[in-house]
Design a protein around this motif. Structure first.
Motif, PDB file in Angstrom:
ATOM      1  N   CYS A   1       1.254  -1.029   0.195  1.00  0.00           N
ATOM      2  CA  CYS A   1      -0.065  -0.180  -0.074  1.00  0.00           C
ATOM      3  C   CYS A   1       0.809   1.584  -0.169  1.00  0.00           C
ATOM      4  CB  CYS A   1      -0.840  -0.233   1.251  1.00  0.00           C
ATOM      5  SG  CYS A   1      -2.252  -1.274   1.089  1.00  0.00           S
ATOM      6  N   LYS A   2       2.394   1.241   0.983  1.00  0.00           N
ATOM      7  CA  LYS A   2       3.025   2.230   0.926  1.00  0.00           C
ATOM      8  C   LYS A   2       3.335   3.236  -0.649  1.00  0.00           C
ATOM      9  CE  LYS A   2       3.680   2.308   5.440  1.00  0.00           C
ATOM     10  NZ  LYS A   2       4.439   2.177   6.531  1.00  0.00           N
ATOM     11  N   ASP A   3       3.612   2.094  -0.970  1.00  0.00           N
ATOM     12  CA  ASP A   3       4.671   2.081  -2.896  1.00  0.00           C
ATOM     13  C   ASP A   3       3.129   2.533  -3.651  1.00  0.00           C
ATOM     14  OD1 ASP A   3       7.161   0.572  -2.585  1.00  0.00           O
ATOM     15  OD2 ASP A   3       5.585  -1.222  -2.190  1.00  0.00           O
ATOM     16  N   ALA A   4       2.136   1.943  -3.712  1.00  0.00           N
ATOM     17  CA  ALA A   4       1.199   3.078  -4.046  1.00  0.00           C
ATOM     18  C   ALA A   4       0.542   4.000  -3.650  1.00  0.00           C
ATOM     19  CB  ALA A   4      -0.434   1.539  -4.040  1.00  0.00           C
TER      20      ALA A   4
ATOM     21  N   ASP B   1       0.695  10.188  -5.081  1.00  0.00           N
ATOM     22  CA  ASP B   1       2.136  11.510  -4.543  1.00  0.00           C
ATOM     23  C   ASP B   1       2.533  11.418  -5.570  1.00  0.00           C
ATOM     24  OD1 ASP B   1       2.039  13.562  -2.031  1.00  0.00           O
ATOM     25  OD2 ASP B   1       4.073  12.338  -2.265  1.00  0.00           O
ATOM     26  N   GLU B   2       3.049  11.209  -6.171  1.00  0.00           N
ATOM     27  CA  GLU B   2       4.450  11.492  -7.079  1.00  0.00           C
ATOM     28  C   GLU B   2       3.059  12.225  -8.418  1.00  0.00           C
ATOM     29  OE1 GLU B   2       6.448   8.251  -8.726  1.00  0.00           O
ATOM     30  OE2 GLU B   2       7.700   8.270  -6.856  1.00  0.00           O
TER      31      GLU B   2
ATOM     32  N   LYS C   1       1.530  15.421  -7.637  1.00  0.00           N
ATOM     33  CA  LYS C   1       2.604  16.417  -8.290  1.00  0.00           C
ATOM     34  C   LYS C   1       2.534  16.832  -9.344  1.00  0.00           C
ATOM     35  CE  LYS C   1       4.990  16.274  -3.098  1.00  0.00           C
ATOM     36  NZ  LYS C   1       5.870  15.306  -2.820  1.00  0.00           N
ATOM     37  N   ALA C   2       2.523  16.018  -9.906  1.00  0.00           N
ATOM     38  CA  ALA C   2       2.845  15.578 -11.432  1.00  0.00           C
ATOM     39  C   ALA C   2       1.515  17.477 -12.178  1.00  0.00           C
ATOM     40  CB  ALA C   2       3.242  14.714 -12.063  1.00  0.00           C
ATOM     41  N   GLY C   3       0.877  16.980 -11.767  1.00  0.00           N
ATOM     42  CA  GLY C   3      -1.417  17.589 -11.747  1.00  0.00           C
ATOM     43  C   GLY C   3      -1.962  16.519 -12.185  1.00  0.00           C
ATOM     44  N   TYR C   4      -1.561  15.255 -12.029  1.00  0.00           N
ATOM     45  CA  TYR C   4      -2.653  14.766 -12.249  1.00  0.00           C
ATOM     46  C   TYR C   4      -3.909  14.767 -11.026  1.00  0.00           C
ATOM     47  CZ  TYR C   4      -0.140  12.504 -15.758  1.00  0.00           C
ATOM     48  OH  TYR C   4       1.091  12.090 -16.915  1.00  0.00           O
TER      49      TYR C   4
END
Length: 216
Positions: free
Chosen positions: A168-171, A176-177, A180-183
């Protein structure tokens, strides 16, 4: 015919890896099943995309012993036969020998699932939980040991559920990435009671058939 001089060693093939490097890329696979040679074939691809004679990787007693070790570590209740992990372990050698032979000659048949309902957090509903026998859990684990690396190789990079070395933490880090990328849009989809519609014995038969045929 030309002969390679003894003082001129043959060139190392392009893409060759040092012994042990490939094992380092698959640290979670079961070594009683997946040899370095098999892992090399897994990475390079097999002819026609099919693996043959996989059932002979499932039924050896050493594979079933490794599977029982994992089942015992997970604990869990007894199935419809009321055989607990402790009871199975007390006659482990006898049980695994018989199970190995049943799988080898094709006479293995899974037993019924014991149904147990557990509360759903935040709801008055309950979630049905299926508890296989210890014997069947050993077979399921052995099948997973053989099949998981084959399917793992083709899983999408953004798939995180029930995969070795992922969680879950990887997901969440990936979400989060993306944020931050705008999605900004999220699609939430679920298949209601999917496994409730597949008879357990039929599902296990299909899995065993695929392993026996090498269709993966």
């Amino acid at each position: 015919m030309t002969k390679t001089p003894e003082n001129s060693p043959e060139a190392v093939p392009v893409g060759a890896t040092r012994s042990g490097e490939i094992l380092g890329r698959w640290p979670w696979v079961e070594p009683t099943v997946w040899t370095e040679r098999m892992l090399t074939a897994l990475e390079q691809g097999v002819k026609g995309g099919k693996w043959f004679s996989l059932i002979d990787k499932v039924h050896p007693q050493r594979t079933l012993e490794a599977a029982f070790f994992q089942v015992a570590a997970n604990q869990g209740a007894a199935g419809v036969d009321h055989v607990t992990i402790t009871m199975f372990g007390d006659r482990q050698d006898e049980e695994l020998k018989r199970l190995s032979e049943d799988l080898r000659i094709g006479s293995y048949r899974p037993q019924q699932i014991r149904r147990h309902h557990i509360p759903k957090p935040g709801s008055t509903e309950t979630r049905p939980l299926g508890i296989p026998t210890v014997r069947d859990r050993v077979v399921q684990t052995a099948l997973r040991m053989v099949l998981e690396p084959i399917y793992e190789r083709d899983f999408a990079e953004h798939s995180y559920g029930f995969r070795p070395g992922r969680g879950c933490k990887d997901a969440l880090r990936r979400v989060d990435e993306l944020l931050k990328a705008g999605y900004t849009h999220i699609v939430d989809a679920d298949l209601k009671s999917y496994f409730d519609t597949i008879p357990h014995d039929r599902l296990m038969d299909l899995m065993a058939q695929k392993v026996r045929m090498g269709v993966c």
